[in-house]
Design an enzyme around this catalytic site. Structure first.
Site, PDB file in Angstrom:
ATOM      1  N   LYS A 127       0.875  -1.174   0.000  1.00 18.96           N
ATOM      2  CA  LYS A 127       0.000   0.000   0.000  1.00 18.96           C
ATOM      3  C   LYS A 127       0.908   1.219   0.000  1.00 18.96           C
ATOM      4  CE  LYS A 127      -4.535   0.841   0.644  1.00 18.96           C
ATOM      5  NZ  LYS A 127      -5.697   0.094   0.181  1.00 18.96           N
ATOM      6  N   VAL A 181     -20.465   1.503  -3.573  1.00 16.92           N
ATOM      7  CA  VAL A 181     -20.688   0.059  -3.466  1.00 16.92           C
ATOM      8  C   VAL A 181     -22.102  -0.236  -2.962  1.00 16.92           C
ATOM      9  CG1 VAL A 181     -19.886  -2.101  -2.436  1.00 16.92           C
ATOM     10  CG2 VAL A 181     -18.229  -0.332  -3.009  1.00 16.92           C
TER      11      VAL A 181
HETATM   12  P1  NAD Z   1     -18.551   5.853  -0.709  1.00 16.68           P
HETATM   13  O1  NAD Z   1     -17.877   6.993  -0.059  1.00 16.68           O
HETATM   14  O2  NAD Z   1     -18.924   5.953  -2.149  1.00 16.68           O
HETATM   15  O3  NAD Z   1     -19.883   5.467   0.091  1.00 16.68           O
HETATM   16  C1  NAD Z   1     -19.995   5.487   1.476  1.00 16.68           C
HETATM   17  C2  NAD Z   1     -21.403   5.965   1.813  1.00 16.68           C
HETATM   18  O4  NAD Z   1     -21.576   5.856   3.212  1.00 16.68           O
HETATM   19  C3  NAD Z   1     -21.641   7.430   1.443  1.00 16.68           C
HETATM   20  O5  NAD Z   1     -22.857   7.515   0.713  1.00 16.68           O
HETATM   21  C4  NAD Z   1     -21.731   8.124   2.787  1.00 16.68           C
HETATM   22  O6  NAD Z   1     -22.597   9.228   2.789  1.00 16.68           O
HETATM   23  C5  NAD Z   1     -22.258   7.013   3.668  1.00 16.68           C
HETATM   24  N1  NAD Z   1     -21.978   7.173   5.107  1.00 16.68           N
HETATM   25  C6  NAD Z   1     -20.868   7.652   5.702  1.00 16.68           C
HETATM   26  N2  NAD Z   1     -21.017   7.629   7.046  1.00 16.68           N
HETATM   27  C7  NAD Z   1     -22.241   7.130   7.297  1.00 16.68           C
HETATM   28  C8  NAD Z   1     -22.983   6.850   8.471  1.00 16.68           C
HETATM   29  N3  NAD Z   1     -22.491   7.093   9.687  1.00 16.68           N
HETATM   30  N4  NAD Z   1     -24.218   6.329   8.343  1.00 16.68           N
HETATM   31  C9  NAD Z   1     -24.737   6.069   7.129  1.00 16.68           C
HETATM   32  N5  NAD Z   1     -24.097   6.314   5.971  1.00 16.68           N
HETATM   33  C10 NAD Z   1     -22.871   6.837   6.057  1.00 16.68           C
HETATM   34  O7  NAD Z   1     -17.594   4.584  -0.458  1.00 16.68           O
HETATM   35  P2  NAD Z   1     -17.628   3.180  -1.204  1.00 16.68           P
HETATM   36  O8  NAD Z   1     -16.602   3.180  -2.268  1.00 16.68           O
HETATM   37  O9  NAD Z   1     -19.035   2.805  -1.508  1.00 16.68           O
HETATM   38  O10 NAD Z   1     -17.067   2.224  -0.055  1.00 16.68           O
HETATM   39  C11 NAD Z   1     -17.882   1.837   1.033  1.00 16.68           C
HETATM   40  C12 NAD Z   1     -17.062   0.976   1.981  1.00 16.68           C
HETATM   41  O11 NAD Z   1     -16.598  -0.178   1.292  1.00 16.68           O
HETATM   42  C13 NAD Z   1     -15.814   1.664   2.533  1.00 16.68           C
HETATM   43  O12 NAD Z   1     -15.611   1.212   3.850  1.00 16.68           O
HETATM   44  C14 NAD Z   1     -14.713   1.159   1.617  1.00 16.68           C
HETATM   45  O13 NAD Z   1     -13.447   1.163   2.281  1.00 16.68           O
HETATM   46  C15 NAD Z   1     -15.173  -0.251   1.353  1.00 16.68           C
HETATM   47  N6  NAD Z   1     -14.664  -0.815   0.097  1.00 16.68           N
HETATM   48  C16 NAD Z   1     -14.940  -0.212  -1.082  1.00 16.68           C
HETATM   49  C17 NAD Z   1     -14.460  -0.758  -2.270  1.00 16.68           C
HETATM   50  C18 NAD Z   1     -14.768  -0.138  -3.602  1.00 16.68           C
HETATM   51  O14 NAD Z   1     -14.639  -0.837  -4.631  1.00 16.68           O
HETATM   52  N7  NAD Z   1     -15.209   1.102  -3.680  1.00 16.68           N
HETATM   53  C19 NAD Z   1     -13.684  -1.926  -2.228  1.00 16.68           C
HETATM   54  C20 NAD Z   1     -13.431  -2.538  -0.992  1.00 16.68           C
HETATM   55  C21 NAD Z   1     -13.935  -1.968   0.157  1.00 16.68           C
END
Ligand code: NAD
Length: 372
Positions: A81, A185
């Protein structure tokens, strides 16, 4: 945390590289944790860390996590990373990412980068100008595009495995899923769940994402951010931030399964045991959210959608295997996932002892590790 070799020894890191280019303001750290299984692949995060210690701590922790994620996912990749210290709103420039790319190139394929927090495809494209050891590049350059639909598919395959284990049937039809976070996601997962006949209860704190859900999946029920832990459901799916399973929330959960995309869902390891004691099945987060990693990992061989999906489908079987280890060894699922990853690394380390010579290139753009 100050830098110390004792720390690297105890966490198992092979190499930590500090990058410094004052001409463009680049201050970055690359951590290569373990390359037993292959080159270290992991995204780059840009963050305005308060100090270098904080950045170092983050990159050491995240790179180790990537080793486990790749190993348990059956990928021939190691864990690495990188973090760039800076404010993404102010400090980004073409020169910075190209300078960063030149450093990555100098590692000759030991580390391959991709997007992580605050890094866009455009940033990776600048990096890619200087190095072939970057994935998550634009589709026009053979890249795989937005990883979210693939991550969501993997989370869904994990859910099917969880349903098989708990209900004896992999179908999500008629099951109620409480979705925390409908961002990149979470929204993709909601679409798959809806197509599969599941009932969705969701929350978010971002107005735009809430509206998008209401427009696209009007039958999903919205609840407040703090109410999602109390709803009656079969599956709680954390898809927002980490640590949503903690002392405050765990006793409120009314689900039979925790299965979501967020990284590090358990605030502390002991919460894995606590879920087990409460009869709640926990799907191993770093396996079921590995769809995005699997998707970028095939860019070197030539990405295509069906290959990626077939690979992600394996998450179903691997999740079931981890549940079996958890049962057989009477350990919580998070420990069982670690066990599977560690066993694979240990067994492959044993067969890699002898010198192979230059056996050629398995992937274009990636030199064989054994070549001298
Ligand atoms: P994102 O930022 O697009 O979505 C996160 C969502 O969560 C946002 O809509 C935000 O408003 C909401 N949120 C934040 N705090 C909150 C709370 N307290 N209550 C309710 N909603 C809340 O992120 P993402 O890319 O969708 O990723 C989501 C999670 O999955 C993260 O933890 C990320 O590390 C993990 N992840 C993502 C990927 C990927 O391909 N994007 C891959 C592996 C892991």
């Amino acid at each position: 945390m100050a830098f110390s070799f004792e720390k690297l020894y105890s966490m198992g890191h092979e190499e930590v590289i500090f990058l410094s280019d004052p001409s463009c303001g680049l201050k970055a750290i690359i951590a290569i944790h373990d390359t037993t299984l292959g080159p270290a692949l992991g995204g780059t995060r840009m963050w305005p860390y308060a100090n270098e210690e904080e950045a170092l701590e983050d990159v050491l922790r995240l790179s180790k996590g990537m080793t486990y994620k790749a190993a348990v996912s059956g990928l021939n990749l190691g864990g690495g990373k990188a973090v760039i210290i800076g404010d993404p709103k102010i400090d980004k420039s073409e020169a910075l990412f190209r300078s960063y790319g030149r450093y990555i190139e100098s590692l000759n394929g030991r580390y391959i980068t991709a997007e992580d927090v605050n890094i866009t495809v455009e940033d990776i494209e600048h990096t890619y100008t200087e190095t072939s050891f970057a994935v998550g590049v634009a589709k026009i350059h053979g890249g795989s595009g937005n990883p979210a639909p693939y991550t969501a598919l993997g989370v869904f395959r994990g859910m099917e495995a969880s349903c098989t284990k708990v209900f004896g049937d992999r179908s999500l039809r008629g099951k109620t899923v409480a979705l925390q976070g409908v961002g990149s996601v979470g929204f993709e997962l909601a679409k798959i769940l809806d197509r599969s006949g599941a009932n969705i209860i969701f929350t978010d704190i971002g107005e735009r994402n809430i509206e998008r859900m209401k427009e696209e999946i009007p039958q999903a029920k919205f609840v407040g951010a703090n109410d999602i832990f109390d709803v009656d459901c079969d599956i709680y799916a954390p898809c927002a931030l980490g640590a949503s399973i903690n002392d405050e929330t765990i006793g409120r959960l009314k689900c039979k399964i925790v299965n979501g995309a967020a990284n590090n869902q358990l605030k502390e390891d002991r919460h894995g045991q606590e879920l087990k004691d409460r009869g709640i099945l926990y799907a191993p987060d770093y396996l079921i959210n590995a769809g995005g990693l699997m998707n970028v990992s095939i860019e070197f061989e030539g990405w295509n959608d069906s290959k990626s999906r077939r690979m992600i489908d394996t998450i179903y079987d691997t999740t079931l295997k981890i549940f079996s280890i958890s049962d057989e060894e009477n350990i919580p699922v998070n420990k069982a996932a670690d066990t599977l990853a560690e066993r694979r690394i240990r067994s492959i380390r044993k067969i890699s002892k002898s010198y192979l010579g230059n056996v050629g290139h398995r992937f274009p753009g990636r030199k064989n590790r054994h070549a001298q």
